[in-house]
Design a protein around this motif. Sequence first.
Motif, PDB file in Angstrom:
ATOM      1  N   ARG A   1      -0.506   9.177   3.588  1.00 52.83           N
ATOM      2  CA  ARG A   1       0.439   8.086   3.388  1.00 52.83           C
ATOM      3  C   ARG A   1       1.769   8.347   4.085  1.00 52.83           C
ATOM      4  NH1 ARG A   1       2.540   6.911  -2.436  1.00 52.83           N
ATOM      5  NH2 ARG A   1       3.944   8.534  -1.717  1.00 52.83           N
TER       6      ARG A   1
ATOM      7  N   LEU B   1       0.829  -1.206   0.000  1.00 51.39           N
ATOM      8  CA  LEU B   1       0.000   0.000   0.000  1.00 51.39           C
ATOM      9  C   LEU B   1       0.863   1.255   0.000  1.00 51.39           C
ATOM     10  CD1 LEU B   1      -2.682  -1.158   2.558  1.00 51.39           C
ATOM     11  CD2 LEU B   1      -3.143  -0.519   0.191  1.00 51.39           C
TER      12      LEU B   1
ATOM     13  N   THR C   1       3.909   1.668  -1.116  1.00 53.74           N
ATOM     14  CA  THR C   1       4.758   1.900  -2.284  1.00 53.74           C
ATOM     15  C   THR C   1       3.986   1.905  -3.596  1.00 53.74           C
ATOM     16  OG1 THR C   1       5.217  -0.468  -2.363  1.00 53.74           O
ATOM     17  CG2 THR C   1       6.844   0.924  -1.269  1.00 53.74           C
ATOM     18  N   ARG C   2       2.788   1.338  -3.619  1.00 54.81           N
ATOM     19  CA  ARG C   2       2.100   1.185  -4.901  1.00 54.81           C
ATOM     20  C   ARG C   2       0.866   2.070  -5.038  1.00 54.81           C
ATOM     21  NH1 ARG C   2       6.307  -0.589  -5.935  1.00 54.81           N
ATOM     22  NH2 ARG C   2       6.863  -2.700  -6.562  1.00 54.81           N
ATOM     23  N   TYR C   3       0.475   2.731  -3.991  1.00 58.77           N
ATOM     24  CA  TYR C   3      -0.752   3.519  -4.058  1.00 58.77           C
ATOM     25  C   TYR C   3      -0.530   4.882  -3.439  1.00 58.77           C
ATOM     26  CZ  TYR C   3      -2.872  -0.960  -5.092  1.00 58.77           C
ATOM     27  OH  TYR C   3      -3.178  -2.156  -5.665  1.00 58.77           O
ATOM     28  N   THR C   4      -1.331   5.844  -3.879  1.00 63.15           N
ATOM     29  CA  THR C   4      -1.319   7.136  -3.208  1.00 63.15           C
ATOM     30  C   THR C   4      -2.640   7.284  -2.473  1.00 63.15           C
ATOM     31  OG1 THR C   4      -2.152   8.086  -5.256  1.00 63.15           O
ATOM     32  CG2 THR C   4       0.178   8.369  -4.814  1.00 63.15           C
ATOM     33  N   PHE C   5      -2.548   7.765  -1.277  1.00 69.42           N
ATOM     34  CA  PHE C   5      -3.758   8.058  -0.517  1.00 69.42           C
ATOM     35  C   PHE C   5      -3.417   9.106   0.517  1.00 69.42           C
ATOM     36  CE2 PHE C   5      -1.653   4.273   1.113  1.00 69.42           C
ATOM     37  CZ  PHE C   5      -1.471   4.571   2.446  1.00 69.42           C
TER      38      PHE C   5
END
Lengths: 281, 276
Positions: B93, B84, B86-90
């Motif tokens: 974070r 989560l 490293t692979r997604y923006t939210f």
Amino acid sequence: MTTTTTLTAGATRRRRPRSATSLTRSSGLGLGIALTWFSLLVLIPLGLIVIQSADGGWHTFHDTITSPQTASALRLTILQAFYVTVVNVVFGTLIAWVLVRDEFPGKRLLEVIIDIPFALPTIVAGLVLLSLYGPKSPIGLNVANTERSVFLALLFVTLPFVVRTVEPVLIELDPEVEEAAASLGASRFTILRRILLPALAPAITAGAALAFARGISEYGSLVLLSGNLPNHTEVASVRILTYIENGDKAGAASIAVILLAVALAAILLLQLLTRAVAKRG
Amino acid sequence: MASHRVRPKTAGTYVRRGIVLTYLFLLVVWPVSLIAQHTFGNGFGNLHTALTDPAVTSALRLTIYVSIWAVAINTVFGVGISLLLTRYTFPGRSILSALIDLPLSVSPVVVGLALLLAYGGTNGLFGPALNSAGFQVAFATPGIVLATTFVSLPLVIRELVPVLTEIGTDQEQAARSLGAGPWQTFRRITLPSIRWALVYGVVLSLARSLGEFGAVKIIGGNIAQQTQTATLVVEQKYQDFEQPTAYATSFLLALIAVAALVVVTVLRPKENPDGD
């Protein structure tokens, strides 16, 4: 090893462009589960300490930390953690230097030795130190139940921090810059002051912050070694335990919140330094 | 990476080497080696006494049980949270990423207190509700699992995040565009590239879990043969003047810790390979 945050600018530079995506439904669910777990395990319990310490009002907090025994424990803890941090800055940097720049047989073994204090259970660490520096010391050096035992235990458990933060930066640092400076007539002191220290300073500071945070929170290695004598060798975490055993959770939380604040400050400092280094690189 | 050609050795080189070796010998090597000496001073007698003591064996069993649970939980959540991060923006974070490290800096005693405030049976926040549902956390094995999970939480994540960032997402995207599902992509593409980092993180978590002392003492209550872990039995045996047993148990714990370190050092990719 794990206790380190890589402060190398190089690592950041090599980073491939991030192609992160926004959350999909399934990853959003995953994030929800992960955050719930993290909150239940870490955030809510730690938050309760803050609430508990504020619960009794300012007076309870003030009375707790100014009671002579607690104040003395806090003073001892902070002072010894500070001394240990200073020693670590010097010796940690020196050890990192030898590990990176020196070559000799058995260097890999040294890497393992550096990490032993991190991996060894803290109670075992205390027992280990007690067998060389305790009442049955084969070299006749007995520091058990004195302030020096606190210093010794903290020195042992904080050993890896500065070494492991400085080492990667030193690996990235090209010795040719120093050689160039030397060929231009810079003295060794000038090279140290103008080239090495500025490059290593963020890493040393980061390691020192971690070592200090670890030092003030140490408990396990002191149990057998320091004797926990009130007003003499009793540290902050032992005080917390006494408050818990006496059922005074507000008192325990008052000291805990101080330790928690220092831990948070250390992490914040680390983040800022990492960001500053990444930007500069 | 800096060049590692041989540099001329000066007197300073040997002085520095000497100081470092002496320091490490006095602080780490000599004291740690005394544990082995105390354990095997009269052959295998001490080890035998320890391993036939029901307090020690039940403590070792508990420690192994708790460690397996803690490592399993941290591996699952570690992989999930690393992906989560490293692979997604939210939103939030970077705050989450900073907070993940918190358990490494918090005093074990503070961890114990925090868990007691949340899960204590009579006046914890969740404790009474869990108790009436027939699930005792504090002063029981679940509490010890929680405390152990807490203190070793960041270790897997700290190993995985740099590797996941480094390998990038090209291959994963290629796999996805060729029709692989998320699970297939993870199993066939991501997992093989983070394999060693994951093993590394798991070994470190295991070493940390076996050695937890303060947090486990507070939340578990240190009840002999019930919630007394191996590290707690060391303390008790030492204070009860059964020092040979304390040394033997310590030796076992130290052995596992050092073995874990050796495994990790062998597995870790060499940062500065000799003779490059």
